[in-house]
Design an enzyme around this catalytic site. Structure first.
Site: not given
Ligand code: 13P
Length: 256
Positions: A10-12, A96, A98, A168, A174, A214, A235-236
């Site tokens: 997920n590149w956000k 998600h 967020e 999640e 994050g 993470s 994510g990251g």
């Molecule tokens: P991180 O891997 O950066 O913690 O993000 C997880 C995430 O929200 C994937 O959708």
């Protein structure tokens, strides 16, 4: 039943078109042949078409990070599932944390989106997860149960089989604070049990449940060694080709 692992990036809200193209090219090359696992990238809307062109004929799937719950119409600023398919997507992330947190998305809305995604031939990745205060006050399972039941409400067995669930924990996103493999497994197994209660064992055994929060090269192998963890929503660590390739190439110790 063995479930095919899925590693989803997920590149956000990261990467310009040029940067996205660069990353997609690197992944295409490094992940040319995937025999026993799936890889998926979910760039921002603006890069979908360009990334789709690059990934054509590769084993890396393309997905979006959100969609509207209508097929078309006067919804300024929104993107419909038909447009996502048109841009080359086969997956879409829904609900998600967020989006739940910053854009007030409810499980009822996630459910509407989920059913529309399925009707339009997209595979939804439906996210659930508890916040830190909910975990600390012992509400994790209540929260997960409510979110899962409401977000997946009224799906047929066939529809559920075509749906991916992502657990999640919000406190792990994050933050560098991963759920331990045992903490994640406990919730994954609980979600599978919930599916079992409504849909029976064979559906429950076939649904992929991803862990997100993470996920990194140094914890992926122990997470994937858990029986109910079928992949990651990352994510990251999905923003760097080397890290994401390592995640896709996770290794679990053989019990044979
Ligand atoms: P991180 O891997 O950066 O913690 O993000 C997880 C995430 O929200 C994937 O959708």
């Amino acid at each position: 039943m063995s479930r095919r692992p899925l590693m989803a990036g997920n590149w956000k809200m990261h990467k310009t078109i040029e940067e996205a193209v660069q990353l997609a090219n690197a992944l295409k090359e490094a992940l040319a042949k995937l025999n026993d696992r799936d890889a998926l990238v979910c760039p921002p809307f603006t890069s979908l078409s360009s990334v789709s062109e690059i990934l054509k004929g590769s084993s890396v799937f393309l997905g979006a990070q959100n969609m509207n719950d209508n097929v078309q119409g006067a919804f300024t600023g929104e993107v419909s599932p038909v447009m996502l398919k048109d841009a080359g997507c086969s997956f879409v992330i829904l609900g998600h944390s967020e989006r739940r947190q910053y854009y007030s998305e409810t499980s009822a809305l996630v459910n509407q989106k989920c059913r529309l995604a399925l009707a339009q031939g997209l595979t939804p990745i439906v996210c659930v997860g508890e916040k830190l205060d909910e975990r600390e006050s012992g509400k994790t399972f209540d929260v997960i149960k409510t979110q899962t039941k409401e977000s997946l409400n009224n799906l047929s067995s066939e529809q559920l089989k075509s749906t991916v669930i992502a657990y999640e924990p919000v406190w792990a996103i994050g933050t560098g604070k991963t759920a331990t493999p045992a903490q994640a497994q406990e919730v994954h197994s609980f979600v599978r049990q919930l599916i079992n209660e409504t849909y029976g064992e064979s559906v429950a055994a076939s649904v992929r449940i991803l862990y997100g929060g993470s996920v990194k090269p140094d914890n992926i192998d122990s997470l994937m060694a858990q029986p109910d963890i079928d992949g990651g929503l990352v994510g990251g660590a999905s923003l760097k080709a080397g890290d994401f390739v390592r995640l896709v190439n996770f290794q679990v110790p053989c019990n044979c």
